[in-house]
Design a protein around this motif. Structure first.
Motif, PDB file in Angstrom:
ATOM      1  N   PRO A   1      33.826  61.223  71.431  1.00  0.00           N
ATOM      2  CA  PRO A   1      33.028  60.121  71.982  1.00  0.00           C
ATOM      3  C   PRO A   1      31.673  59.961  71.290  1.00  0.00           C
ATOM      4  N   ILE A   2      31.248  60.989  70.570  1.00  0.00           N
ATOM      5  CA  ILE A   2      29.961  60.953  69.879  1.00  0.00           C
ATOM      6  C   ILE A   2      30.199  61.113  68.384  1.00  0.00           C
ATOM      7  N   MET A   3      29.766  60.142  67.616  1.00  0.00           N
ATOM      8  CA  MET A   3      29.802  60.188  66.155  1.00  0.00           C
ATOM      9  C   MET A   3      31.158  60.650  65.612  1.00  0.00           C
ATOM     10  N   PRO A   4      32.221  59.865  65.826  1.00  0.00           N
ATOM     11  CA  PRO A   4      33.546  60.272  65.375  1.00  0.00           C
ATOM     12  C   PRO A   4      33.641  60.457  63.856  1.00  0.00           C
ATOM     13  N   GLY A   5      32.896  59.676  63.082  1.00  0.00           N
ATOM     14  CA  GLY A   5      32.917  59.844  61.629  1.00  0.00           C
ATOM     15  C   GLY A   5      32.353  61.186  61.206  1.00  0.00           C
ATOM     16  N   THR A   6      31.292  61.602  61.868  1.00  0.00           N
ATOM     17  CA  THR A   6      30.694  62.906  61.582  1.00  0.00           C
ATOM     18  C   THR A   6      31.632  64.021  62.025  1.00  0.00           C
ATOM     19  N   THR A   7      32.247  63.862  63.179  1.00  0.00           N
ATOM     20  CA  THR A   7      33.200  64.856  63.669  1.00  0.00           C
ATOM     21  C   THR A   7      34.396  64.948  62.729  1.00  0.00           C
ATOM     22  N   GLY A   8      34.877  63.809  62.268  1.00  0.00           N
ATOM     23  CA  GLY A   8      35.981  63.803  61.300  1.00  0.00           C
ATOM     24  C   GLY A   8      35.598  64.478  60.003  1.00  0.00           C
ATOM     25  N   SER A   9      34.384  64.230  59.542  1.00  0.00           N
ATOM     26  CA  SER A   9      33.913  64.878  58.309  1.00  0.00           C
ATOM     27  C   SER A   9      33.850  66.391  58.477  1.00  0.00           C
ATOM     28  N   LEU A  10      33.435  66.835  59.648  1.00  0.00           N
ATOM     29  CA  LEU A  10      33.410  68.283  59.926  1.00  0.00           C
ATOM     30  C   LEU A  10      34.823  68.868  59.947  1.00  0.00           C
ATOM     31  N   MET A  11      35.761  68.151  60.558  1.00  0.00           N
ATOM     32  CA  MET A  11      37.143  68.630  60.637  1.00  0.00           C
ATOM     33  C   MET A  11      37.793  68.690  59.253  1.00  0.00           C
ATOM     34  N   ALA A  12      37.310  67.871  58.326  1.00  0.00           N
ATOM     35  CA  ALA A  12      37.866  67.885  56.969  1.00  0.00           C
ATOM     36  C   ALA A  12      37.600  69.209  56.264  1.00  0.00           C
ATOM     37  N   ILE A  13      36.535  69.904  56.650  1.00  0.00           N
ATOM     38  CA  ILE A  13      36.149  71.141  55.957  1.00  0.00           C
ATOM     39  C   ILE A  13      37.189  72.249  56.114  1.00  0.00           C
ATOM     40  N   PRO A  14      37.617  72.619  57.326  1.00  0.00           N
ATOM     41  CA  PRO A  14      38.646  73.661  57.406  1.00  0.00           C
ATOM     42  C   PRO A  14      39.960  73.243  56.742  1.00  0.00           C
ATOM     43  N   CYS A  15      40.279  71.954  56.786  1.00  0.00           N
ATOM     44  CA  CYS A  15      41.481  71.486  56.093  1.00  0.00           C
ATOM     45  C   CYS A  15      41.331  71.682  54.588  1.00  0.00           C
ATOM     46  N   TRP A  16      40.144  71.404  54.067  1.00  0.00           N
ATOM     47  CA  TRP A  16      39.855  71.567  52.646  1.00  0.00           C
ATOM     48  C   TRP A  16      40.021  73.016  52.202  1.00  0.00           C
ATOM     49  N   LEU A  17      39.666  73.942  53.062  1.00  0.00           N
ATOM     50  CA  LEU A  17      39.798  75.363  52.712  1.00  0.00           C
ATOM     51  C   LEU A  17      41.242  75.743  52.412  1.00  0.00           C
ATOM     52  N   LEU A  18      42.199  75.008  52.946  1.00  0.00           N
ATOM     53  CA  LEU A  18      43.611  75.302  52.721  1.00  0.00           C
ATOM     54  C   LEU A  18      44.060  75.006  51.287  1.00  0.00           C
ATOM     55  N   PHE A  19      43.431  74.038  50.621  1.00  0.00           N
ATOM     56  CA  PHE A  19      43.861  73.684  49.269  1.00  0.00           C
ATOM     57  C   PHE A  19      42.739  73.772  48.235  1.00  0.00           C
ATOM     58  N   ASN A  20      41.618  74.330  48.623  1.00  0.00           N
ATOM     59  CA  ASN A  20      40.483  74.446  47.715  1.00  0.00           C
ATOM     60  C   ASN A  20      40.797  75.240  46.454  1.00  0.00           C
ATOM     61  N   GLY A  21      41.683  76.203  46.522  1.00  0.00           N
ATOM     62  CA  GLY A  21      41.980  77.052  45.375  1.00  0.00           C
ATOM     63  C   GLY A  21      42.937  76.454  44.352  1.00  0.00           C
ATOM     64  N   LEU A  22      43.374  75.233  44.588  1.00  0.00           N
ATOM     65  CA  LEU A  22      44.304  74.601  43.641  1.00  0.00           C
ATOM     66  C   LEU A  22      43.662  74.412  42.271  1.00  0.00           C
ATOM     67  N   GLN A  23      44.502  74.389  41.248  1.00  0.00           N
ATOM     68  CA  GLN A  23      44.017  74.030  39.916  1.00  0.00           C
ATOM     69  C   GLN A  23      43.447  72.609  39.982  1.00  0.00           C
ATOM     70  N   PRO A  24      42.403  72.322  39.201  1.00  0.00           N
ATOM     71  CA  PRO A  24      41.768  70.995  39.284  1.00  0.00           C
ATOM     72  C   PRO A  24      42.738  69.824  39.152  1.00  0.00           C
ATOM     73  N   ILE A  25      43.690  69.896  38.261  1.00  0.00           N
ATOM     74  CA  ILE A  25      44.623  68.765  38.104  1.00  0.00           C
ATOM     75  C   ILE A  25      45.449  68.560  39.370  1.00  0.00           C
ATOM     76  N   LEU A  26      45.875  69.659  39.990  1.00  0.00           N
ATOM     77  CA  LEU A  26      46.641  69.549  41.231  1.00  0.00           C
ATOM     78  C   LEU A  26      45.762  69.041  42.373  1.00  0.00           C
ATOM     79  N   TYR A  27      44.502  69.477  42.376  1.00  0.00           N
ATOM     80  CA  TYR A  27      43.560  69.011  43.385  1.00  0.00           C
ATOM     81  C   TYR A  27      43.424  67.494  43.308  1.00  0.00           C
ATOM     82  N   TRP A  28      43.246  66.967  42.094  1.00  0.00           N
ATOM     83  CA  TRP A  28      43.047  65.525  41.939  1.00  0.00           C
ATOM     84  C   TRP A  28      44.317  64.736  42.192  1.00  0.00           C
ATOM     85  N   VAL A  29      45.471  65.321  41.874  1.00  0.00           N
ATOM     86  CA  VAL A  29      46.734  64.668  42.254  1.00  0.00           C
ATOM     87  C   VAL A  29      46.805  64.562  43.771  1.00  0.00           C
ATOM     88  N   LEU A  30      46.433  65.642  44.452  1.00  0.00           N
ATOM     89  CA  LEU A  30      46.411  65.627  45.915  1.00  0.00           C
ATOM     90  C   LEU A  30      45.437  64.574  46.437  1.00  0.00           C
TER      91      LEU A  30
END
Length: 167
Positions: free
Chosen positions: A33-62
């Motif tokens: 109910p408060i700042m959904p865009g900011t909350t969504g941006s925060l939720m993106a961080i733990p999701c990012w940790l799941l694929f952060n270690g990919l090779q750069p080319i695979l990261y950009w394909v993703l």
């Protein structure tokens, strides 16, 4: 129609059991109910940790796949909820954060916070040309593209800060 009425209408048609809607609202984070865009941006961080270690080319394909898929997700959810670019749709924030986070020099709380703040500033302030795209480009592509441009601005900011801090 007030913002509160639009939110009620959005939630009336939203089906969290629909995987497209669930992803579009950032695994539910966009329903904050408060700042959904900011909350969504925060939720993106733990999701990012799941694929952060990919090779750069695979990261950009993703990222390209996430963007293209996001155009579909955002358009379908907008159509189904009879809205355009509802603040509850935050898949665009996810992709914007993931792009910005690619450019941090190291995985640390400090750099993740810097990337987060930079992205939120550009996404909320919408300086030119972000605002132009936000106002004039329709559909799912329009929902996604302004956040990608905000991510480009944020990534440049992170890169410049990396350079300045390491001088």
């Amino acid at each position: 129609m007030t913002k509160q009425d639009r939110n009620k209408d959005f939630k009336k048609y939203l089906k969290l059991t629909n995987p497209i809607h669930f992803l579009a609202v950032g695994l539910g984070s966009g329903l904050s109910p408060i700042m959904p865009g900011t909350t969504g941006s925060l939720m993106a961080i733990p999701c990012w940790l799941l694929f952060n270690g990919l090779q750069p080319i695979l990261y950009w394909v993703l990222m390209v796949v996430a963007f293209i898929f996001g155009c579909f997700l955002c358009q379908k959810t907008s159509d189904d909820t009879h809205t355009h670019d509802s603040g509850h749709i935050v898949w665009d924030e996810f992709v914007g954060m993931w792009i910005t986070l690619f450019f941090i020099p190291q995985v640390s709380i400090l750099w993740v916070m810097i990337a987060f703040v930079a992205f939120r500033i550009f996404d909320m302030a919408k300086p030119w040309p972000i605002r132009w795209f936000d106002k004039r480009v329709p559909g799912g592509f329009g929902i996604m593209v302004d956040d990608v441009i905000a991510a480009i601005f944020s990534s440049i900011t992170v890169y410049l800060l990396t350079y300045l801090i390491n001088c």
